[in-house]
Design an enzyme around this catalytic site. Sequence first.
Site, mmCIF file in Angstrom:
data_model
loop_
_atom_site.group_PDB
_atom_site.id
_atom_site.type_symbol
_atom_site.label_atom_id
_atom_site.label_comp_id
_atom_site.label_asym_id
_atom_site.label_seq_id
_atom_site.Cartn_x
_atom_site.Cartn_y
_atom_site.Cartn_z
ATOM 1 C CD GLU A 3 -2.750 1.471 0.302
ATOM 2 O OE1 GLU A 3 -3.187 2.619 0.129
ATOM 3 O OE2 GLU A 3 -3.088 0.502 -0.406
ATOM 4 C CG HIS A 25 -3.308 -0.435 -3.746
ATOM 5 N ND1 HIS A 25 -3.697 0.647 -2.997
ATOM 6 C CD2 HIS A 25 -4.450 -0.977 -4.252
ATOM 7 C CE1 HIS A 25 -5.013 0.754 -3.033
ATOM 8 N NE2 HIS A 25 -5.493 -0.214 -3.788
ATOM 9 C CG HIS A 47 -6.106 2.479 -7.507
ATOM 10 N ND1 HIS A 47 -7.470 2.505 -7.719
ATOM 11 C CD2 HIS A 47 -5.888 1.458 -6.638
ATOM 12 C CE1 HIS A 47 -8.053 1.559 -7.009
ATOM 13 N NE2 HIS A 47 -7.115 0.903 -6.336
#
Length: 476
Positions: free
Chosen positions: A101, A118, A122
Amino acid sequence: MPRISQLPLRHGAVVEVGYNSHLIDMTSRKFWTPRDPVTPLADVIHEDDPDFALNIFLKDLTDLYNKFIFSIKDGTLVGPNNIPIPIRDRNGIEHLANTIEATDISVNPLYYNAMGIHNLGHQLLGLSMDPQFIARLPTGVMSDTAVTMRDPVFYTFHAMIDNLFDKYKRTLAPYQLYDGEFPLVWEGVAINRLEIVPNLRDGHSNNIRTFWTTRRFPLESGIDHSIHDGDVKADICALHLNHETFTYRIAVTVNPCVNVQSLSGQGMMRIFMAPRYDEYGRRFPLKVQRRLMFQLDVFPVKLTNGKNVIYRSSKDSSLTKPWLRGLREQIYGTGKTDPMSADSCGCGWPEHLMIPKGSPQGMEYDLFAMITNYDEDAVRDSIEDLKIQEPCNSPYLFCGIPWRNYPDARPMGYPFDRPVFKIPVNCNVQTMFPDMLCKLLRPQWYRAIDTLEEYVHAVPNMATIPVSVRHVDTII
């Protein structure tokens, strides 16, 4: 509907499904850029973009993914100064999650990228319609956490993230019946009966109906108060999925002749559900079904020696937040004025989406319950933390509890977060040698547990039943 497949973040990959949210970003006042069907992934060169000012190269993402694959296989992350950080202990998943993350406590932001695979994924998908910033288009919804789950590509991308964690979990030892970390059997305690009881008179046991409902949603949290001063009331009437409420009825027996008494006299009940059949009508093997389990509730229960009958309403789930917990009720209805209290009280899975839609003829699911020793599961908070008043009755399964430790010592998803233990094969069953030779050599063979029922049969403090979810295509 077929299961979600993983979207590869590499050159040549294509996002098959297009998406247009028809929404405006409240901050920039720009429309979220729609994505065309069959959009190829490409390097993002947005260093001149005032909103993002970054470049993302697909090769870097592929290399970063391979770094995580190697670390998972090796059982260590690369820490500062190349010092290995073990991840196959109880805290390993925290180190791995913080690094994937890319939080402030990533173990090595230089090696694993400060933004993390992550977040980079995105951003890459959100900017995929104008990767070179030639048309100077604003981002798509994948770049914003408030709206990203609207986009179908969110789920194919997160399949990659989920698969990373599953690869990690498969390197850990399976939970054993009596030994090891978090053993499965609570000796002397058994679940004798599990049942779903409908709350409506025309309902049937172990059947849940879903339907459509219209309801007004409070929208105060989306109002830009820099433009609208004061208390502005805003609602919208929307059609959405809902389900009838029901009650779990669980019969538990505690054998007083076995030394299982917990000091608190409590157990921790864990309830899951998973589809029973795949998209081709075949029964899921347990090794596949365990990854499809979703948790409906976890809660402490008082136990006495002998027979106990536990009732639990679906409305009391520790996963969901109730309908009326909007910003207006949080601040004005409860007398709270602390914005942090309002934020934490707003967390939770929507109550009306706890149960899947099902099908008109009834879709079959497996309901699973397990009870464990509360004394082994409870997490103690510090005296200083306990002095801070908990601002709301948080759905802690989904959100944790503000200013508290997560109130369950067992891993999230337990006992389905790891592969299931194997069982020994008898000499005269499914062996390749004649029975006499087999008994003489005494080889050790083990096989995987095939079905959920076989798994539950080995653990008395577990139970499972098939349930049907039937969708009624009407507005109630």
